[in-house]
Scaffold this motif. Structure first.
Motif, PDB file in Angstrom:
ATOM      1  N   GLY B  58       0.588  -1.109  -0.105  1.00 39.52           N
ATOM      2  CA  GLY B  58       0.264  -0.211   0.251  1.00 39.52           C
ATOM      3  C   GLY B  58       0.973   1.304   0.021  1.00 39.52           C
ATOM      4  N   ALA B  59       0.245   2.347  -0.065  1.00 39.21           N
ATOM      5  CA  ALA B  59       0.257   3.756  -0.111  1.00 39.21           C
ATOM      6  C   ALA B  59       1.515   3.956   1.368  1.00 39.21           C
ATOM      7  N   PRO B  60       3.304   4.891   1.009  1.00 38.91           N
ATOM      8  CA  PRO B  60       3.716   5.066   2.394  1.00 38.91           C
ATOM      9  C   PRO B  60       3.139   5.276   3.151  1.00 38.91           C
ATOM     10  N   GLY B  61       2.804   5.034   4.172  1.00 27.46           N
ATOM     11  CA  GLY B  61       1.948   5.149   5.639  1.00 27.46           C
ATOM     12  C   GLY B  61       0.919   4.942   5.793  1.00 27.46           C
ATOM     13  N   ALA B  62       0.608   4.467   5.038  1.00 29.79           N
ATOM     14  CA  ALA B  62      -0.799   3.735   4.555  1.00 29.79           C
ATOM     15  C   ALA B  62      -0.908   3.059   6.142  1.00 29.79           C
ATOM     16  N   GLY B  63      -0.301   2.159   6.897  1.00 26.50           N
ATOM     17  CA  GLY B  63      -0.666   1.643   8.440  1.00 26.50           C
ATOM     18  C   GLY B  63      -0.265   0.119   8.049  1.00 26.50           C
ATOM     19  N   LYS B  64       0.436   0.134   7.002  1.00 23.26           N
ATOM     20  CA  LYS B  64       1.482  -1.584   6.579  1.00 23.26           C
ATOM     21  C   LYS B  64       1.841  -1.916   8.217  1.00 23.26           C
ATOM     22  N   SER B  65       2.611  -1.652   8.819  1.00 25.84           N
ATOM     23  CA  SER B  65       3.051  -1.738   9.634  1.00 25.84           C
ATOM     24  C   SER B  65       2.230  -1.921  11.265  1.00 25.84           C
ATOM     25  N   THR B  66       2.022  -1.136  10.968  1.00 26.27           N
ATOM     26  CA  THR B  66       0.794  -1.119  12.582  1.00 26.27           C
ATOM     27  C   THR B  66      -0.527  -2.015  11.759  1.00 26.27           C
ATOM     28  N   VAL B  87       9.932  -5.029   4.473  1.00 26.63           N
ATOM     29  CA  VAL B  87      11.006  -3.882   3.199  1.00 26.63           C
ATOM     30  C   VAL B  87      11.301  -2.332   3.600  1.00 26.63           C
ATOM     31  N   ASP B  88      11.461  -1.297   3.415  1.00 24.19           N
ATOM     32  CA  ASP B  88      11.892  -0.097   3.015  1.00 24.19           C
ATOM     33  C   ASP B  88      12.571   0.230   2.730  1.00 24.19           C
ATOM     34  N   PRO B  89      12.982   1.219   1.295  1.00 25.67           N
ATOM     35  CA  PRO B  89      13.909   1.346   0.311  1.00 25.67           C
ATOM     36  C   PRO B  89      14.843   1.993   0.771  1.00 25.67           C
ATOM     37  N   GLY B 100      12.600   1.655   9.680  1.00 27.46           N
ATOM     38  CA  GLY B 100      11.466   2.332  10.958  1.00 27.46           C
ATOM     39  C   GLY B 100      10.164   1.442  10.692  1.00 27.46           C
ATOM     40  N   ASP B 101      10.606   0.451  10.271  1.00 29.70           N
ATOM     41  CA  ASP B 101       9.161  -0.459  10.290  1.00 29.70           C
ATOM     42  C   ASP B 101       8.967  -1.482  11.806  1.00 29.70           C
ATOM     43  N   ARG B 102       9.911  -1.059  12.268  1.00 34.01           N
ATOM     44  CA  ARG B 102      10.019  -1.798  13.793  1.00 34.01           C
ATOM     45  C   ARG B 102       9.066  -1.137  14.709  1.00 34.01           C
ATOM     46  N   VAL B 103       9.605   0.331  14.410  1.00 31.02           N
ATOM     47  CA  VAL B 103       8.747   1.227  15.688  1.00 31.02           C
ATOM     48  C   VAL B 103       7.342   1.324  15.509  1.00 31.02           C
ATOM     49  N   ARG B 104       6.430   0.735  14.403  1.00 34.99           N
ATOM     50  CA  ARG B 104       5.629   0.712  14.522  1.00 34.99           C
ATOM     51  C   ARG B 104       4.984  -0.792  15.287  1.00 34.99           C
ATOM     52  N   MET B 105       6.031  -1.526  15.054  1.00 31.41           N
ATOM     53  CA  MET B 105       5.372  -2.976  15.731  1.00 31.41           C
ATOM     54  C   MET B 105       5.237  -3.241  16.516  1.00 31.41           C
ATOM     55  N   THR B 150       5.877  -4.674   1.456  1.00 35.03           N
ATOM     56  CA  THR B 150       7.429  -3.563   1.269  1.00 35.03           C
ATOM     57  C   THR B 150       5.690  -2.229   0.958  1.00 35.03           C
ATOM     58  N   VAL B 151       6.423  -1.389   0.582  1.00 37.32           N
ATOM     59  CA  VAL B 151       5.588   0.336   0.133  1.00 37.32           C
ATOM     60  C   VAL B 151       5.215  -0.009  -1.213  1.00 37.32           C
ATOM     61  N   GLY B 152       4.043  -0.081  -1.364  1.00 38.42           N
ATOM     62  CA  GLY B 152       4.248   0.073  -2.694  1.00 38.42           C
ATOM     63  C   GLY B 152       3.565   1.001  -3.942  1.00 38.42           C
ATOM     64  N   ILE B 195      -8.987  -0.583   4.171  1.00 41.88           N
ATOM     65  CA  ILE B 195      -9.503   0.360   4.664  1.00 41.88           C
ATOM     66  C   ILE B 195      -9.039   0.697   5.599  1.00 41.88           C
ATOM     67  N   ASN B 196      -8.099   0.831   5.575  1.00 40.42           N
ATOM     68  CA  ASN B 196      -7.457   1.539   7.026  1.00 40.42           C
ATOM     69  C   ASN B 196      -7.963   2.996   7.127  1.00 40.42           C
ATOM     70  N   LYS B 197      -7.649   3.127   8.556  1.00 41.87           N
ATOM     71  CA  LYS B 197      -7.702   4.689   9.073  1.00 41.87           C
ATOM     72  C   LYS B 197      -9.000   4.529   9.132  1.00 41.87           C
ATOM     73  N   ALA B 198      -9.755   3.940   9.237  1.00 46.40           N
ATOM     74  CA  ALA B 198     -11.603   4.573   9.595  1.00 46.40           C
ATOM     75  C   ALA B 198     -11.785   5.089   9.795  1.00 46.40           C
ATOM     76  N   THR B 236      -8.891   0.216  12.090  1.00 51.53           N
ATOM     77  CA  THR B 236      -8.216   1.258  12.124  1.00 51.53           C
ATOM     78  C   THR B 236      -6.928   0.273  13.315  1.00 51.53           C
ATOM     79  N   ALA B 237      -6.026   0.512  12.512  1.00 58.80           N
ATOM     80  CA  ALA B 237      -4.340  -0.551  13.035  1.00 58.80           C
ATOM     81  C   ALA B 237      -4.491  -0.446  14.066  1.00 58.80           C
ATOM     82  N   THR B 238      -4.680   1.427  14.839  1.00 53.63           N
ATOM     83  CA  THR B 238      -4.115   1.836  16.116  1.00 53.63           C
ATOM     84  C   THR B 238      -4.290   1.485  16.806  1.00 53.63           C
TER      85      THR B 238
HETATM   86  N1  LIG Z   1      -5.497   8.021  12.839  1.00 56.64           N
HETATM   87  C1  LIG Z   1      -4.840   6.460  12.248  1.00 56.64           C
HETATM   88  N2  LIG Z   1      -3.350   6.029  12.159  1.00 56.64           N
HETATM   89  C2  LIG Z   1      -3.765   5.183  11.761  1.00 56.64           C
HETATM   90  C3  LIG Z   1      -3.644   4.050  12.240  1.00 56.64           C
HETATM   91  N3  LIG Z   1      -2.636   3.145  11.541  1.00 56.64           N
HETATM   92  C4  LIG Z   1      -2.183   3.710  11.254  1.00 56.64           C
HETATM   93  N4  LIG Z   1      -1.665   5.006  11.743  1.00 56.64           N
HETATM   94  C5  LIG Z   1      -0.545   6.297  11.928  1.00 56.64           C
HETATM   95  O1  LIG Z   1      -0.207   6.252  10.664  1.00 56.64           O
HETATM   96  C6  LIG Z   1       1.448   6.441  10.663  1.00 56.64           C
HETATM   97  C7  LIG Z   1       1.931   5.709   9.360  1.00 56.64           C
HETATM   98  O2  LIG Z   1       1.949   4.202  10.977  1.00 56.64           O
HETATM   99  P1  LIG Z   1       2.708   3.186   9.533  1.00 56.64           P
HETATM  100  O3  LIG Z   1       2.456   1.472  10.070  1.00 56.64           O
HETATM  101  O4  LIG Z   1       4.317   3.372  10.092  1.00 56.64           O
HETATM  102  O5  LIG Z   1       2.062   2.808   8.233  1.00 56.64           O
HETATM  103  P2  LIG Z   1       3.587   2.288   7.330  1.00 56.64           P
HETATM  104  O6  LIG Z   1       2.062   2.022   6.167  1.00 56.64           O
HETATM  105  O7  LIG Z   1       3.875   0.919   7.520  1.00 56.64           O
HETATM  106  O8  LIG Z   1       3.955   3.637   6.418  1.00 56.64           O
HETATM  107  P3  LIG Z   1       5.765   2.696   5.244  1.00 56.64           P
HETATM  108  O9  LIG Z   1       6.132   1.742   6.055  1.00 56.64           O
HETATM  109  O10 LIG Z   1       6.188   4.133   5.952  1.00 56.64           O
HETATM  110  O11 LIG Z   1       5.191   2.731   4.103  1.00 56.64           O
HETATM  111  C8  LIG Z   1       2.059   6.112  12.253  1.00 56.64           C
HETATM  112  O12 LIG Z   1       1.608   7.205  12.127  1.00 56.64           O
HETATM  113  C9  LIG Z   1       0.183   5.704  12.528  1.00 56.64           C
HETATM  114  O13 LIG Z   1       0.476   5.536  13.375  1.00 56.64           O
HETATM  115  C10 LIG Z   1      -5.174   3.825  11.761  1.00 56.64           C
HETATM  116  O14 LIG Z   1      -6.532   3.050  11.964  1.00 56.64           O
HETATM  117  N5  LIG Z   1      -5.618   5.139  12.477  1.00 56.64           N
END
Ligand SMILES: Nc1nc2c(ncn2[C@@H]2O[C@H](COP(=O)(O)OP(=O)(O)OP(=O)(O)O)[C@@H](O)[C@H]2O)c(=O)[nH]1
Ligand SMILES: [Mg+2]
Lengths: 135, 316
Positions: B58-66, B87-89, B100-105, B150-152, B195-198, B236-238
């Motif tokens: 998925g796109a960068p920051g989509a929440g894949k690692s979370t 995988v990161d670039p 930096g993916d471990r930070v979110r895991m 992977t970042v898509g 669909i994350n960040k619902a 909502t992965a968080t």
């Molecule tokens: N509001 C909200 N924020 C979220 C959610 N899931 C992840 N985030 C936030 O989105 C940001 C990116 O999350 P990551 O899990 O690092 O996303 P990623 O897709 O792995 O990012 P890259 O590996 O850098 O492409 C972080 O600040 C997360 O806390 C969610 O369900 N809701």
């Protein structure tokens, strides 16, 4: 062209202080020198760092500390590495008073970097520590 | 002697008996490529097949690692032993990387979960060689599932996930996210949509966009003849909500693969992809070597030169 082996460094902040500016700067310095940084971020424990270093097969561990806890934390990290039988060099970054430097060195810390250490010094410390551990 | 310096066969034995240092070392050696990596591939290949390989992109920051971190929290409760390849670039300028993916895991994944960070290491196609090798090590050692993040954005990053048993594509609410994913070629590879960040506005619009695109691909006959339609899961992965539904959908896709005989098909395609990439790399090296020793007369046609060089390579 035989590619030299990439150096992989686990970077973390041990303990509770929440400053991550210094460690992020170091991460970028190392990346820009061609090193792979596995960034663990804030509030790690000796266990989480050992576990990441094993999984990532790290060549070195860099710990940033700014809360004057280095006299406790650095030896604790060395002991945790010892317990896990990990012979990975440990590099400490942060404010370490001169009098404490020999103490940390005696505990087995491979290098100590002050907060304003220039990029080439940071990179050299990592490369030297990795090279020394490989011999 | 340190585990790190064991020969490949002993490393594989140590890894299979649970030595995490040995697993970490095998992954390093496989990633480096060359004769040692090939020896490890030979040793581990007969041991694979037990792992369900799940790609998440998925796109960068989509929440894949979370999301991955949350999955690795619930999977052990089901008796599973997940491994993650994140995988990161790499920086194209220095060849270094900040992984930096471990930070979110962190604090999500338990001690029993094995997470490995990998850099793309510049050279196009490098990933196409290193990811299958690492997945094979995880599988041979007994991890199940093996999750690849992977970042898509790059073709290889998408292909690597598309070659998994089950491909999960993560999008976010917001105008155009589904359309962007479509343009990046993500929709074609998706077996499950998330669909994350619902928790953010627009999730229902994004769902509607995705449904529409799935309808269109259905009408154009692109859809699987068995009638499988990728489900769309909201998360909502968080806070972890919806994450168990993602795993249910992955399981349902796996059941579909098993029921239709498509698992073997997928894995055959994956093997073909890996072999093709290996042949490509080997030939690439021979092309370079042949060109290095070849006199490129500027007055001759490139077509004639190319034919000569091909001749040199096939003879060598
Ligand atoms: N509001 C909200 N924020 C979220 C959610 N899931 C992840 N985030 C936030 O989105 C940001 C990116 O999350 P990551 O899990 O690092 O996303 P990623 O897709 O792995 O990012 P890259 O590996 O850098 O492409 C972080 O600040 C997360 O806390 C969610 O369900 N809701
Ligand atoms: Mg990530």
């Amino acid at each position: 062209m035989p590619e030299e082996h990439k150096i992989r460094v686990v970077l973390a902040k041990l303990g509770l202080d929440g400053h991550d500016r210094g460690i992020k700067v170091v991460a970028r310095i190392l990346r820009d020198a061609g090193i792979e940084v596995i960034y663990l971020g804030l509030r790690q424990t000796t266990e989480s760092i050992v576990s990441a270093a094993e999984q990532e097969d790290a060549d070195a561990i860099g710990l940033s500390m700014h809360n004057a806890g280095h006299l406790v934390l650095a030896p604790a990290m060395m002991a945790a590495l010892d317990d896990a039988d990990l012979d990975i060099p440990l590099i400490i970054g942060g404010i370490v008073p001169d009098v404490d430097v020999p103490v940390l060195q005696a505990a087995g810390v491979a290098a100590i970097l002050g907060p304003g250490a220039p990029a080439d010094e940071v990179v050299a410390a990592v490369r030297n520590a990795v090279a020394a551990a490989a011999t | 002697m340190s585990v790190r310096s064991l020969p490949p066969d002993e490393l594989v034995d140590a890894a299979r008996s649970g030595n995490r240092r040995a697993i970490g070392r095998l992954l390093t050696l496989v990633e480096r490529g060359g004769a040692v990596a090939d020896a490890i591939t030979d040793l581990t290949h007969p041991l694979i097949g037990g792992a369900h390989v799940v790609g998440i992109t998925g796109a960068p920051g989509a929440g894949k690692s979370t999301l991955t971190g949350q999955l690795t929290r619930i999977l052990p409760e089901m008796g599973l032993t997940p491994a993650v390849l994140a995988v990161d670039p790499s920086s194209p300028l220095s060849g270094g990387a900040i992984l930096g993916d471990r930070v979110r895991m962190d604090g999500v994944a338990g001690e029993e979960v094995f997470i490995r960070s990998v850099a793309t290491r510049g050279h196009a196609g490098g990933l196409a060689l290193s990811v299958p090798g690492a997945v094979r090590v995880f599988d041979a050692v007994g991890f199940d599932p093996v999750i690849i993040e992977t970042v898509g954005v790059g073709q290889v990053e998408v292909d690597v996930v598309g070659a998994a048993d089950t491909a999960v594509v993560v999008v976010n609410p917001g105008w155009g996210d589904a359309v962007q994913a479509n343009k990046a070629g993500l929709l074609e590879v998706a077996d499950v949509f998330v669909i994350n960040k619902a928790d953010r506005p627009g999730a229902n619009d994004t769902r509607r966009d995705l449904e529409l695109m799935l309808d269109l691909s259905h009408m154009s006959g692109q859809e699987d003849e068995s009638g499988y339609r990728p489900p769309i899961i909201m998360t909502t992965a968080t806070d972890g909500s919806g994450v168990s539904n993602v795993w249910d959908a992955v399981q349902a896709h796996r059941a579909h693969l098993d029921a239709t005989g498509k698992l073997a098909e997928r894995r055959a395609a994956r093997l073909r992809y890996e072999v093709a990439n290996r042949v490509d790399a080997a030939l690439g090296a021979r092309i370079t070597a042949a060109l290095d020793g070849y006199d490129l007369d500027p007055d001759r046609s490139p077509a004639a030169h190319a034919e000569n060089v091909v001749g040199l390579i096939t003879l060598s």
